[in-house]
Motif scaffolding. Sequence first.
Motif, PDB file in Angstrom:
ATOM      1  N   HIS A 216       0.832  -1.205   0.000  1.00  0.00           N
ATOM      2  CA  HIS A 216       0.000   0.000   0.000  1.00  0.00           C
ATOM      3  C   HIS A 216       0.868   1.256   0.000  1.00  0.00           C
ATOM      4  CE1 HIS A 216      -3.467   2.516   0.862  1.00  0.00           C
ATOM      5  NE2 HIS A 216      -2.806   3.044   1.875  1.00  0.00           N
ATOM      6  N   ARG A 217       1.886   1.277   0.829  1.00  0.00           N
ATOM      7  CA  ARG A 217       2.751   2.464   0.915  1.00  0.00           C
ATOM      8  C   ARG A 217       3.587   2.635  -0.355  1.00  0.00           C
ATOM      9  NH1 ARG A 217       0.057   4.376   5.276  1.00  0.00           N
ATOM     10  NH2 ARG A 217       0.124   2.882   7.005  1.00  0.00           N
ATOM     11  N   SER A 222       5.238   4.899  -5.861  1.00  0.00           N
ATOM     12  CA  SER A 222       5.416   4.685  -7.297  1.00  0.00           C
ATOM     13  C   SER A 222       4.508   5.602  -8.118  1.00  0.00           C
ATOM     14  CB  SER A 222       5.128   3.218  -7.632  1.00  0.00           C
ATOM     15  OG  SER A 222       5.216   2.996  -9.008  1.00  0.00           O
ATOM     16  N   VAL A 223       3.251   5.716  -7.709  1.00  0.00           N
ATOM     17  CA  VAL A 223       2.303   6.524  -8.476  1.00  0.00           C
ATOM     18  C   VAL A 223       2.710   7.991  -8.483  1.00  0.00           C
ATOM     19  CG1 VAL A 223      -0.072   7.346  -8.548  1.00  0.00           C
ATOM     20  CG2 VAL A 223       0.404   4.907  -8.169  1.00  0.00           C
ATOM     21  N   HIS A 224       2.984   8.526  -7.313  1.00  0.00           N
ATOM     22  CA  HIS A 224       3.293   9.958  -7.244  1.00  0.00           C
ATOM     23  C   HIS A 224       4.679  10.259  -7.803  1.00  0.00           C
ATOM     24  CE1 HIS A 224      -0.252  11.423  -5.068  1.00  0.00           C
ATOM     25  NE2 HIS A 224      -0.264  10.228  -4.486  1.00  0.00           N
ATOM     26  N   HIS A 251       7.890   7.407   5.160  1.00  0.00           N
ATOM     27  CA  HIS A 251       7.994   7.315   6.627  1.00  0.00           C
ATOM     28  C   HIS A 251       7.083   6.209   7.172  1.00  0.00           C
ATOM     29  CE1 HIS A 251       9.507  11.762   6.974  1.00  0.00           C
ATOM     30  NE2 HIS A 251      10.421  10.940   6.445  1.00  0.00           N
ATOM     31  N   GLU A 252       5.865   6.133   6.658  1.00  0.00           N
ATOM     32  CA  GLU A 252       4.946   5.092   7.120  1.00  0.00           C
ATOM     33  C   GLU A 252       5.469   3.692   6.765  1.00  0.00           C
ATOM     34  OE1 GLU A 252       2.299   5.218   8.907  1.00  0.00           O
ATOM     35  OE2 GLU A 252       2.230   7.402   9.130  1.00  0.00           O
ATOM     36  N   THR A 325      -5.094  -0.420  -3.190  1.00  0.00           N
ATOM     37  CA  THR A 325      -3.773  -0.485  -3.819  1.00  0.00           C
ATOM     38  C   THR A 325      -3.881  -0.911  -5.277  1.00  0.00           C
ATOM     39  OG1 THR A 325      -2.737  -1.014  -1.698  1.00  0.00           O
ATOM     40  CG2 THR A 325      -1.506  -1.569  -3.685  1.00  0.00           C
ATOM     41  N   ASN A 326      -4.692  -1.943  -5.550  1.00  0.00           N
ATOM     42  CA  ASN A 326      -4.862  -2.395  -6.926  1.00  0.00           C
ATOM     43  C   ASN A 326      -5.526  -1.329  -7.801  1.00  0.00           C
ATOM     44  OD1 ASN A 326      -3.703  -4.853  -6.339  1.00  0.00           O
ATOM     45  ND2 ASN A 326      -5.651  -5.873  -5.927  1.00  0.00           N
TER      46      ASN A 326
END
Length: 405
Positions: A216-217, A222-224, A251-252, A325-326
């Motif tokens: 998820h993190r 990757s997207v941003h 950080h998370e 996430t998907n």
Amino acid sequence: MTRTEYPWLLPSAMADPELPGDQGGRSRRTVRDWIVDITAFLFAAGIGLLAAATIEADRTTSDGVLFVDCLIGVVACCALWVRRRWPVGVAVGLILVSTVEPVASGALLVALFGVAVHRPFRPAAAIGALALVTAPVQPYLRPDPGSSLIESTVVGVLLSLLVLSWGMVVRSRRQLVVTLRERARRAETEAGLRAEQAQRLAREAIAREMHDVLAHRLTLLSVHAGALEFRPDAPPAEVARAAGVIRDSAHEALQDLREIIGVLRSPGESDGDRPQPTLATLDELIAESRLAGMKVTLDSGITDPAAAPAATGRTVYRIAQEGLTNARKHAPGAEVTVMVTGGPGDGLTIEVRNPAPTEPFEQVPGSGQGLIGLTERATLAGGHLDHGPAPDGGFGIRAWLPWSP
């Protein structure tokens, strides 16, 4: 079970784990073996001397016969030194000799004991039966002046039965010791296998947890990061917001990784300092996704999320997390709908759906292991999970989990 593990099953060897000298065992006697053999020899010689003294007291016996008796008695006692290699042969020979030679009676008792200890029940019983059948022959051929035929026969039968019984008891005890040792070795091996299996299951659980938490993190990163790469002319406010999301997600991810490593290092069953996600923290997950720029609609029909079982709520959270996430990977910009319904007795139903993507995007690599892990997680929780493409080109995940009233 093999014959090498249980040597008493060998028909042609002295099956005694403590007394070597059989055909399949050691060729040299130990100190204990020498002590046992010397004691057996002295016992047989003592009985033979008593018998010789009785024969000598009978004035009807000539000196030549007495000499032959003593010579045969010495040979019979010396034959005991090879009883470890040929216990049955020595016993049969001494039984035949004892039918006419009282001096060999002590050696016969020692040989019968050895057969009972080192041979299975059937051959030992056969040898014992032969000794009992021939017991009346010797007192009949060479009667003892001090006792009758019946008395001598009864004494011979009782001594043979006593020696055979004692030998079988010793054999049973030794077999029990060998069996207990084998069980101890087997239990130790099984304990090692169980420990390895527990470690393997723990590794698999940690791997699934790392995938659920970190995917998820890292997807946000990757997207941003991809958006910044392909839109260098984006407004400063959008660039700053994307950079903040990247920083917060990194950080998370590091914090989540520290928690998992902490579980590995902890000797107990601690799950870390931070509480595990539950159904009550689903709103925080939705808010985090919205902050990252996703369009998410939450439709929850649960009036008291905190009342849901912790394990069930955690599974619902992971399913929603994987679905978001998907969607972020394969349908960026599309509105995602998360629906949670149910209650005690009816179970919990969670659906995560997204339409087909409406704008071009760079494909984020994925292996599909997340959905496989979610299916397994739902099955282990007593429920089921279905996923697949929708007719409109979108994708959906639907799961049902039990909730005991």
